[in-house]
Design an enzyme around this catalytic site. Sequence first.
Site, PDB file in Angstrom:
ATOM      1  N   HIS A 134       4.218 -27.970  15.300  1.00 60.50           N
ATOM      2  CA  HIS A 134       4.800 -28.877  16.298  1.00 60.50           C
ATOM      3  C   HIS A 134       6.123 -28.718  16.598  1.00 60.50           C
ATOM      4  O   HIS A 134       6.731 -28.721  17.719  1.00 60.50           O
ATOM      5  CB  HIS A 134       4.815 -30.236  15.419  1.00 60.50           C
ATOM      6  CG  HIS A 134       3.410 -30.973  15.379  1.00 60.50           C
ATOM      7  ND1 HIS A 134       2.768 -31.016  13.921  1.00 60.50           N
ATOM      8  CD2 HIS A 134       2.641 -31.545  16.178  1.00 60.50           C
ATOM      9  CE1 HIS A 134       1.933 -31.852  14.274  1.00 60.50           C
ATOM     10  NE2 HIS A 134       1.644 -31.998  15.524  1.00 60.50           N
ATOM     11  N   SER A 139      -2.441 -27.424  11.224  1.00 62.34           N
ATOM     12  CA  SER A 139      -3.073 -28.493  11.376  1.00 62.34           C
ATOM     13  C   SER A 139      -2.570 -29.530  10.562  1.00 62.34           C
ATOM     14  O   SER A 139      -2.502 -29.466   9.339  1.00 62.34           O
ATOM     15  CB  SER A 139      -4.490 -28.541  11.525  1.00 62.34           C
ATOM     16  OG  SER A 139      -4.919 -29.634  11.452  1.00 62.34           O
ATOM     17  N   ASP A 191      -5.995 -26.689  19.987  1.00 66.15           N
ATOM     18  CA  ASP A 191      -7.258 -27.355  20.872  1.00 66.15           C
ATOM     19  C   ASP A 191      -7.041 -27.082  22.249  1.00 66.15           C
ATOM     20  O   ASP A 191      -6.716 -27.267  23.257  1.00 66.15           O
ATOM     21  CB  ASP A 191      -6.621 -29.093  20.543  1.00 66.15           C
ATOM     22  CG  ASP A 191      -8.013 -29.791  20.941  1.00 66.15           C
ATOM     23  OD1 ASP A 191      -8.864 -29.336  21.428  1.00 66.15           O
ATOM     24  OD2 ASP A 191      -7.918 -30.844  20.489  1.00 66.15           O
ATOM     25  N   GLY A 247      -0.211 -27.365  22.167  1.00 64.75           N
ATOM     26  CA  GLY A 247      -0.517 -26.026  21.604  1.00 64.75           C
ATOM     27  C   GLY A 247      -2.082 -25.461  22.060  1.00 64.75           C
ATOM     28  O   GLY A 247      -2.732 -26.495  22.373  1.00 64.75           O
TER      29      GLY A 247
END
Length: 284
Positions: A37, A185, A150, A147
């Site tokens: 992130h 994740s 996904d 990102g």
Amino acid sequence: MDVIEKIEQIQRRCEDLRLAGKILALVPTMGFFHEGHLELMRVAKRNADAVIISIFVNPTQFGPSEDFAAYPRDMEGDLAKAKNVGVDIAFTPSVKEMYPEGFQTTVSLGNLTNHLCGLSRPGHFQGVTTVVAKLFNIAKPHLAVFGQKDFQQLTVITKMVKDLNMDIQVVGMPTYREPDGLAMSSRNTYLSGAERKSALALKKSLDLASGMYDRGERDAARIKAAVEETILSHPHTEIDYVTVCDPVTLEDVETLTGETLIALAVRVGKTRLIDNCLLGSDSK
Ligand code: PAF
């Protein structure tokens, strides 16, 4: 860093920035930040004058038997990390603020969502595109950073932006990994010690596929079978899907001719993890 909960307030703040000629970047998130992130925020920072993040665990993208209530949250820690990276505004709305009583509009795509995670998570992408469209309308950013972990989400959002003529540049960033290869994740936190070891099966199987491709294998079925075998050789794993497909249409391919996506979703214990890689491209 300003922390803003109300839509009207952030709309005014973003409008002032735009009127002052600033380039705005948005990083939509569901919080519980890891380095992946923070890297998206750093990229946003390098490409814009002002970085806005949203922290919102969006209930409409979780199915009834999924982990909405249990999804990890750490608002205080997240705000400290975002501030440290240099984020200018954190938008942290409540569910009621985003979906007031009587809310009834949705954004949904056609065929792109009838593949990969769209098959095992019905309604998921409608929840994602609706909330992302709302966030885009609220912040009106010049660019938005997501990102590639996904991959389908990135593809779907890129298509939504194109189809609905949203004047926003969608930037996709490579998957950020732990030193041993596990894709970062927020859900990794659910894994027990033994499951954490088994979770390496995802990256190992993608590396195997990449090696097969480099040695000249072009048969999708053979690559898929080898990937599945590698995953299942690890305890606690259950395959949701392994797909060899076109990275733009997400349609399955039989023979790898151009750039090809291998995408997988695997349950490790009770935790559903996803990962992917591109074959036949510089970014594999
Ligand atoms: O990838 C996520 O964290 C979410 O799907 C997103 C894009 C923030 C929408 O809720």
